[in-house]
Design an enzyme around this catalytic site. Sequence first.
Site, PDB file in Angstrom:
ATOM      1  N   TYR A   1      -2.484  -0.224  10.629  1.00  0.00           N
ATOM      2  CA  TYR A   1      -2.282  -0.620   9.086  1.00  0.00           C
ATOM      3  C   TYR A   1      -0.829  -0.165   8.565  1.00  0.00           C
ATOM      4  O   TYR A   1      -0.135  -1.183   8.055  1.00  0.00           O
ATOM      5  CB  TYR A   1      -3.203   0.049   8.269  1.00  0.00           C
TER       6      TYR A   1
ATOM      7  N   SER B   1       0.628  -1.153  -0.062  1.00  0.00           N
ATOM      8  CA  SER B   1      -0.046  -0.021   0.061  1.00  0.00           C
ATOM      9  C   SER B   1       0.875   1.307   0.047  1.00  0.00           C
ATOM     10  O   SER B   1       2.115   0.997   0.343  1.00  0.00           O
ATOM     11  CB  SER B   1      -0.948   0.000   1.191  1.00  0.00           C
TER      12      SER B   1
END
Length: 287
Positions: free
Chosen positions: A149, A136
């Site tokens: 995250y 990501s």
Amino acid sequence: MAHQQTWLITGAGRSLGLYIAKAALAAGHAVVATGRNPEKVAQALGLADNLLVVKLDITSAADAGAAVQAAVDRFGRLDVLVNNAANFYAGFFEELSMEQMQQQMATSLLGPMQVTRAVLPVLRRQRAGKVVTISSTAGLVGFEFGAAYAASKFALEGWMQSLQAEVAPFGLETLVVNPGFFRTELLTEESTNFANQPIADYDGRREAQMEFWKGYNGQQAGDPAKLAQALLTIVGQLPMPRRFMAGADAVETAEQVAAALQQQTAAYRELSSALAFDELSAATPAG
């Protein structure tokens, strides 16, 4: 048609994994489509001669081993592993429980490690194969409300870079994909979990963050079908690149991170470069 490969894709029953599985099948490849609920995976993909649907909870070593064995039994080899399965624990660090932090790590870091560990013996025997891991932009830069995250994705990046150096002598390649915001199901209630230990000091900011993340689902600019096609193109490159920034927003983020790192490095270059151990001074008695 290009040479048929066997792709093993985690989280293939929905979201980006489903698009990747469909793209690989359409390109003529054999696909081992995995998910915690194989019935849902099969329903999403339909029937195909070169499709094998297998149950796989990526946090289970037994599941990972069984999925790899089923793939080899059916297709004789594995060529491409796509570590795709994902979830999102959103919240301020203090408000996230340690259990939630561990659950994020289990899915985003330890899960891909578990599956890759099961696949590597097959790839090493073949002296060929590719490990693709979906990271990501959160693996490049942290952000408010994203402590769990981003921590998991930063760790994923370090693991993959180290793995590349370790497996390259066997003819194996690795690829990290850094998507920006794509219109997948990551922000749906099924995939997103919020912090569960509210602290009054964060009340106002939490409300704004919750409103943003819940409202942004379905509004992301990126098209996951196009990303799946791009991934097939990237994996087909010889040699395969080690990183792919996916989406205009990802490219912009990477450029900003690179510029900031360069600025931070240059700002204290003289001080940073003057920290070598001075053997002569150390050998001279004090006083």
